[in-house]
Design an enzyme around this catalytic site. Structure first.
Site, PDB file in Angstrom:
ATOM      1  N   ASP A  72     -48.993 -13.328   8.820  1.00 59.98           N
ATOM      2  CA  ASP A  72     -48.810 -14.462   9.747  1.00 59.98           C
ATOM      3  C   ASP A  72     -49.069 -14.433  10.880  1.00 59.98           C
ATOM      4  O   ASP A  72     -49.447 -13.408  11.607  1.00 59.98           O
ATOM      5  CB  ASP A  72     -47.048 -14.558   9.653  1.00 59.98           C
ATOM      6  CG  ASP A  72     -46.682 -15.997  10.022  1.00 59.98           C
ATOM      7  OD1 ASP A  72     -47.594 -16.597   9.985  1.00 59.98           O
ATOM      8  OD2 ASP A  72     -45.578 -15.993  10.066  1.00 59.98           O
ATOM      9  N   ASN A 130     -48.194 -23.721   0.821  1.00 63.43           N
ATOM     10  CA  ASN A 130     -49.234 -24.165   1.859  1.00 63.43           C
ATOM     11  C   ASN A 130     -49.944 -25.521   1.566  1.00 63.43           C
ATOM     12  O   ASN A 130     -50.757 -25.893   2.255  1.00 63.43           O
ATOM     13  CB  ASN A 130     -50.132 -22.951   1.800  1.00 63.43           C
ATOM     14  CG  ASN A 130     -49.437 -21.753   2.551  1.00 63.43           C
ATOM     15  OD1 ASN A 130     -49.896 -20.669   2.391  1.00 63.43           O
ATOM     16  ND2 ASN A 130     -48.640 -21.936   3.649  1.00 63.43           N
TER      17      ASN A 130
HETATM   18  C1  FPP Z   1     -50.161 -17.791   7.806  1.00 60.43           C
HETATM   19  O1  FPP Z   1     -50.585 -17.918   9.214  1.00 60.43           O
HETATM   20  C2  FPP Z   1     -51.436 -17.375   7.116  1.00 60.43           C
HETATM   21  C3  FPP Z   1     -51.941 -18.033   6.251  1.00 60.43           C
HETATM   22  C4  FPP Z   1     -51.219 -19.181   5.484  1.00 60.43           C
HETATM   23  C5  FPP Z   1     -53.284 -17.885   5.445  1.00 60.43           C
HETATM   24  C6  FPP Z   1     -53.458 -16.172   5.309  1.00 60.43           C
HETATM   25  C7  FPP Z   1     -55.051 -16.268   5.088  1.00 60.43           C
HETATM   26  C8  FPP Z   1     -55.752 -15.368   5.323  1.00 60.43           C
HETATM   27  C9  FPP Z   1     -55.157 -14.179   6.447  1.00 60.43           C
HETATM   28  C10 FPP Z   1     -57.057 -15.302   5.204  1.00 60.43           C
HETATM   29  C11 FPP Z   1     -57.933 -14.143   4.216  1.00 60.43           C
HETATM   30  C12 FPP Z   1     -57.535 -14.417   2.894  1.00 60.43           C
HETATM   31  C13 FPP Z   1     -58.532 -14.070   2.147  1.00 60.43           C
HETATM   32  C14 FPP Z   1     -58.055 -13.556   0.653  1.00 60.43           C
HETATM   33  C15 FPP Z   1     -60.062 -14.141   2.604  1.00 60.43           C
HETATM   34  P1  FPP Z   1     -50.363 -19.265   9.842  1.00 60.43           P
HETATM   35  O2  FPP Z   1     -51.589 -20.076   9.688  1.00 60.43           O
HETATM   36  O3  FPP Z   1     -48.930 -19.763   9.133  1.00 60.43           O
HETATM   37  O4  FPP Z   1     -50.184 -18.873  11.397  1.00 60.43           O
HETATM   38  P2  FPP Z   1     -49.059 -19.529  12.513  1.00 60.43           P
HETATM   39  O5  FPP Z   1     -47.505 -19.441  11.874  1.00 60.43           O
HETATM   40  O6  FPP Z   1     -49.436 -18.968  13.651  1.00 60.43           O
HETATM   41  O7  FPP Z   1     -49.617 -21.053  12.493  1.00 60.43           O
END
Ligand code: FPP
Length: 251
Positions: free
Chosen positions: A15, A63
């Site tokens: 996250d 998501n």
């Molecule tokens: C949560 O952070 C993250 C995600 C929903 C996506 C996770 C994906 C990756 C790390 C990309 C790599 C994956 C692969 C398999 C290549 P957020 O976007 O919710 O962060 P925030 O809470 O700060 O907005």
């Protein structure tokens, strides 16, 4: 890390990509790209130190609610990751599993996932389980439906053979151990350690069944900044835990 117990299975909620990007004046997708780089590094570290299973939450069933551009960006990032990294994963002995629902994922990406899983299927150093279009409640409901379907088919078979069809509810009961076999990945042991980055204290529908006795490690570090030093801190913290599984003595 001498005399340190390395968890066999680590699960990570990656996250903070969006906040990382925002603080740097970048777009959210830049954060996800940086997150993919961090993941590559952590997977390699886990393989080297003897972690046998690494599960990461890359895309949840919730998501899809994000803006179309971000969803498409995440799909493309994953697709390119599979194209560009599969040879390196093979070199590192990484067996890939992609776990979650199939609907709404393009046929092209599903095919690529299947091909990459097959290409890496004989690797034995570490199992890399990517939870993608994954939801913990959905996994449990899917398991219940599999059980019901099996019981229904068994009863039909008995009826077709002219046998007596059981109608008592107790004949349909199953144990926790049996039920576990209907989850998506029964071959993977439950995670001993769950890490969540970016300081949020919630589980967000991740591995609801499997984390019953997992230890939690939460760090304020955003996922793109989570490196081997951070992983070491998480493992050292895990080593201080007194795991009693509901009993009085540590196991
Ligand atoms: C949560 O952070 C993250 C995600 C929903 C996506 C996770 C994906 C990756 C790390 C990309 C790599 C994956 C692969 C398999 C290549 P957020 O976007 O919710 O962060 P925030 O809470 O700060 O907005």
């Amino acid at each position: 890390m001498e005399n340190i117990v390395i968890p066999k299975h680590i699960a990570i909620i990656m996250d903070g990509n969006g906040r990382w990007a925002k603080e740097k004046g970048k777009i959210r997708l830049e954060g996800h790209r940086a997150g993919a780089n961090a993941l590559e590094n952590i997977l390699e570290c886990c393989g080297k130190i003897g972690v046998k299973y690494l599960t990461v939450y890359a895309f949840s069933t919730e998501n899809w609610k994000r803006p179309k551009m971000e969803v498409e960006g995440l799909m493309n990032l994953f697709s390119r990751y599979l194209d560009n990294k599969k040879k390196e994963l093979k070199k590192q002995g990484v067996k890939l599993l992609v776990t979650g629902a199939k609907e709404n994922i393009s046929e092209k990406l599903l095919k690529k996932i299947e091909e990459t899983e097959n290409y890496l299927s004989d690797c034995e150093n570490i199992v890399f389980n990517i939870a993608f279009n994954y939801g913990g409640r959905r996994e449990i409901v899917d398991a219940v439906n599999k059980v019901l379907e099996k019981k229904f088919l068994e009863q039909n078979q008995v009826a077709e053979n002219g046998g007596f069809v059981e109608e008592k509810a107790e004949n349909f009961k199953i144990t926790e151990e049996e039920f576990s076999k209907y989850m998506y990945r029964p071959e993977i042991p439950d995670p001993e350690l769950v890490i969540r980055t970016s300081g949020e204290f919630r589980i967000s529908n991740f591995l609801l069944w499997e984390i019953a006795y997992s230890e939690f490690y939460i760090t304020d570090t955003y996922w793109p900044d989570f490196d081997e030093k951070e992983l070491e801190k998480a493992i050292l913290s895990f080593n201080k835990r007194d795991r009693r599984y509901g009993g009085l003595n540590a196991k």
